[in-house]
Design an enzyme around this catalytic site. Structure first.
Site, PDB file in Angstrom:
ATOM      1  N   CYS A 114       0.810  -1.235   0.000  1.00  0.00           N
ATOM      2  CA  CYS A 114       0.000   0.000   0.000  1.00  0.00           C
ATOM      3  C   CYS A 114       0.839   1.280   0.000  1.00  0.00           C
ATOM      4  CB  CYS A 114      -0.979   0.002   1.171  1.00  0.00           C
ATOM      5  SG  CYS A 114      -2.068  -1.429   1.157  1.00  0.00           S
ATOM      6  N   HIS A 163      -3.621   6.728   4.536  1.00  0.00           N
ATOM      7  CA  HIS A 163      -4.032   5.557   3.760  1.00  0.00           C
ATOM      8  C   HIS A 163      -5.481   5.221   4.125  1.00  0.00           C
ATOM      9  CE1 HIS A 163      -4.143   1.835   1.723  1.00  0.00           C
ATOM     10  NE2 HIS A 163      -3.935   1.055   2.777  1.00  0.00           N
ATOM     11  N   ASN A 217     -10.439   0.248   0.330  1.00  0.00           N
ATOM     12  CA  ASN A 217      -8.981   0.280   0.366  1.00  0.00           C
ATOM     13  C   ASN A 217      -8.449  -0.034  -1.036  1.00  0.00           C
ATOM     14  OD1 ASN A 217      -6.255  -0.258   0.674  1.00  0.00           O
ATOM     15  ND2 ASN A 217      -6.505  -1.547   2.491  1.00  0.00           N
TER      16      ASN A 217
HETATM   17  O1  UT7 Z   1      -3.842  -1.792   3.374  1.00  0.00           O
HETATM   18  C1  UT7 Z   1      -3.610  -2.532   4.539  1.00  0.00           C
HETATM   19  C2  UT7 Z   1      -4.629  -3.645   4.561  1.00  0.00           C
HETATM   20  N1  UT7 Z   1      -5.207  -4.043   5.753  1.00  0.00           N
HETATM   21  C3  UT7 Z   1      -5.872  -3.322   6.682  1.00  0.00           C
HETATM   22  O2  UT7 Z   1      -5.840  -2.144   6.775  1.00  0.00           O
HETATM   23  C4  UT7 Z   1      -6.700  -4.129   7.617  1.00  0.00           C
HETATM   24  C5  UT7 Z   1      -6.606  -3.709   9.057  1.00  0.00           C
HETATM   25  N2  UT7 Z   1      -7.601  -4.408   9.806  1.00  0.00           N
HETATM   26  C6  UT7 Z   1      -8.922  -4.046   9.808  1.00  0.00           C
HETATM   27  O3  UT7 Z   1      -9.301  -3.085   9.185  1.00  0.00           O
HETATM   28  C7  UT7 Z   1      -9.872  -4.852  10.654  1.00  0.00           C
HETATM   29  O4  UT7 Z   1      -9.144  -5.751  11.444  1.00  0.00           O
HETATM   30  C8  UT7 Z   1     -10.937  -5.609   9.820  1.00  0.00           C
HETATM   31  C9  UT7 Z   1     -11.934  -4.646   9.217  1.00  0.00           C
HETATM   32  C10 UT7 Z   1     -10.268  -6.445   8.741  1.00  0.00           C
HETATM   33  C11 UT7 Z   1     -11.717  -6.573  10.731  1.00  0.00           C
HETATM   34  O5  UT7 Z   1     -12.294  -5.848  11.784  1.00  0.00           O
HETATM   35  P1  UT7 Z   1     -12.113  -6.326  13.290  1.00  0.00           P
HETATM   36  O6  UT7 Z   1     -12.889  -5.400  14.121  1.00  0.00           O
HETATM   37  O7  UT7 Z   1     -10.660  -6.479  13.569  1.00  0.00           O
HETATM   38  O8  UT7 Z   1     -12.853  -7.708  13.269  1.00  0.00           O
HETATM   39  P2  UT7 Z   1     -12.302  -9.190  13.555  1.00  0.00           P
HETATM   40  O9  UT7 Z   1     -11.447  -9.641  12.428  1.00  0.00           O
HETATM   41  O10 UT7 Z   1     -11.757  -9.258  14.948  1.00  0.00           O
HETATM   42  O11 UT7 Z   1     -13.655  -9.980  13.502  1.00  0.00           O
HETATM   43  C12 UT7 Z   1     -14.733  -9.704  14.415  1.00  0.00           C
HETATM   44  C13 UT7 Z   1     -15.909 -10.571  14.033  1.00  0.00           C
HETATM   45  C14 UT7 Z   1     -15.541 -12.032  13.812  1.00  0.00           C
HETATM   46  O12 UT7 Z   1     -16.619 -12.820  14.299  1.00  0.00           O
HETATM   47  P3  UT7 Z   1     -16.537 -13.518  15.747  1.00  0.00           P
HETATM   48  O13 UT7 Z   1     -15.327 -14.397  15.680  1.00  0.00           O
HETATM   49  O14 UT7 Z   1     -16.402 -12.375  16.712  1.00  0.00           O
HETATM   50  O15 UT7 Z   1     -17.824 -14.241  15.822  1.00  0.00           O
HETATM   51  C15 UT7 Z   1     -15.483 -12.161  12.325  1.00  0.00           C
HETATM   52  O16 UT7 Z   1     -15.760 -13.467  11.877  1.00  0.00           O
HETATM   53  O17 UT7 Z   1     -16.469 -10.122  12.786  1.00  0.00           O
HETATM   54  C16 UT7 Z   1     -16.569 -11.216  11.887  1.00  0.00           C
HETATM   55  N3  UT7 Z   1     -16.423 -10.707  10.533  1.00  0.00           N
HETATM   56  C17 UT7 Z   1     -17.458 -10.302   9.776  1.00  0.00           C
HETATM   57  N4  UT7 Z   1     -18.778 -10.256  10.018  1.00  0.00           N
HETATM   58  C18 UT7 Z   1     -19.570  -9.775   9.043  1.00  0.00           C
HETATM   59  C19 UT7 Z   1     -15.284 -10.546   9.817  1.00  0.00           C
HETATM   60  N5  UT7 Z   1     -15.575 -10.038   8.617  1.00  0.00           N
HETATM   61  C20 UT7 Z   1     -16.904  -9.871   8.562  1.00  0.00           C
HETATM   62  C21 UT7 Z   1     -17.786  -9.386   7.575  1.00  0.00           C
HETATM   63  N6  UT7 Z   1     -19.111  -9.353   7.861  1.00  0.00           N
HETATM   64  N7  UT7 Z   1     -17.372  -8.945   6.378  1.00  0.00           N
END
Ligand code: UT7
Length: 327
Positions: free
Chosen positions: A115, A255, A285
């Protein structure tokens, strides 16, 4: 050796026509508009067509930036394309752009810094102009992440979009242009964000395709923690190197990955929304295109005045980060 000041003299962007909303994604994976909006801030993204490639957008963004700078193709000495989704592994996408725009005197190469690849490219190009080696560079961030996204993986499919952004760099007057920069890497975090299929470790086979190794894999929470930390640290460091205080920062262009990451940085830096560019709600993104896209929109919305101090800051796979302060 005396160094010449270098600045951005033209900027441009190109995005696909097709808008994919969160409601559209609800029909493809187990997700909701509510989850995507509240956890990421994204409402919609642009997605390219099956027959399109990264250079198609890179070329359009480049032409816009060149028109703004009033630069002819033959005047360009260097083309750098930051991308993790080149048209193909080789030749470089930069060479495809070079041919398409008729930049017959330009050196051309792609740069892999995920990125922050566009900022890395800007800093590399700056050095060549500052030293007098070159006079005019085109730095492009172009990415069709939709082509390497697993559309069955809800943890990544909702985050990304396709776009290109470009800038022309040239010598500028003293006290203007790029004031300072920071580039960093933390390869120990390589396992948090990667695509392993099709490289020398896992050359493409029917098995690598069946195993979905040609898609982005990400440990979201780990990247998130890293992002909030380095966005703040890199911003503070470039300001310091430029001899500026936080109060003298007129506009932060971060970003565009997740609104919560940007808000985390704003809180730590103690700056309000009037001093931050946010457009991820409409594009998601877009990796290397993210910063030049946001910068182009900020310019066209009249958010940047002559003499303003800007910081551009990014993070991504590597893990890596990059920031520049500009006037
Ligand atoms: O350019 C660099 C690229 N990367 C980034 O910038 C990513 C940085 N990270 C993030 O932006 C966040 O970590 C995410 C948006 C990817 C995820 O958000 P989070 O608040 O960290 O969620 P998580 O991964 O801890 O997941 C929380 C819950 C999980 O369910 P359980 O285990 O709590 O039941 C996931 O399975 O949310 C669930 N989940 C979703 N639910 C609905 C993950 N993705 C989704 C989704 N829709 N699309």
């Amino acid at each position: 050796m005396s160094m010449r000041p270098v600045g951005i003299t033209g900027i441009g962007m190109a995005v696909p026509e097709r808008v994919v909303t969160n409601a559209d994604l609800e029909k493809m994976v187990d997700t909701t508009d509510e989850w995507i909006r509240t956890r990421t801030g994204i409402r919609e993204r642009r997605i390219s067509e099956a027959h399109e490639a990264t250079s198609d957008y890179a070329i359009r963004a480049a032409r816009q930036a060149m028109a703004m700078a009033g630069v002819k193709p033959e005047e360009i000495d260097l083309i750098i394309v930051g991308t993790v989704t080149p048209d193909m592994p080789f030749p470089s996408t930069a060479c495809l752009v070079q041919d398409a725009i008729g930049a017959t005197h330009a050196a051309a190469f792609d740069l892999g810094a995920a990125c922050p690849g566009w900022i890395y490219g800007v800093v590399m190009a700056q050095q060549t102009i500052a030293t007098g080696m070159y006079n005019c560079a085109l730095v492009i961030g172009a990415e069709l992440l939709s082509k390497i996204t697993d559309w069955e993986d809800r943890s990544t499919a909702v985050l990304f979009g396709d776009a290109a952004g470009a800038a022309v760099l040239q010598p500028v007057s003293e006290g203007r242009g790029i004031l300072s920069s920071v580039l960093g890497s933390e390869g120990s975090g390589a396992g948090h964000l990667y695509l392993e299929g099709g490289g020398s470790r896992h050359p493409a086979t029917a098995q690598t395709v069946a195993d979905k190794l040609h898609y982005i894999k990400m440990n979201g929470p780990e990247v998130y923690k890293f992002a909030v930390r380095v966005m703040n640290e890199a911003t503070v460091e470039v300001l310091q190197k430029a001899g500026l205080t936080k109060d003298q920062l007129d506009l932060l262009v971060p970003h565009q990955a997740n609104i919560r990451i940007i808000e985390g940085a704003m809180k730590r830096l103690d700056i309000g929304p009037e001093r931050v560019v946010i457009n991820l709600d409409r594009y998601g993104n877009t990796s290397t295109a993210s910063i030049p896209l946001a910068l182009t929109e900020a310019v066209s919305e009249g958010r940047i005045k002559d003499g303003d101090n800007l910081v551009l800051v990014s993070f991504g796979a590597g893990l890596v980060w990059a920031g520049v302060a500009l006037r």
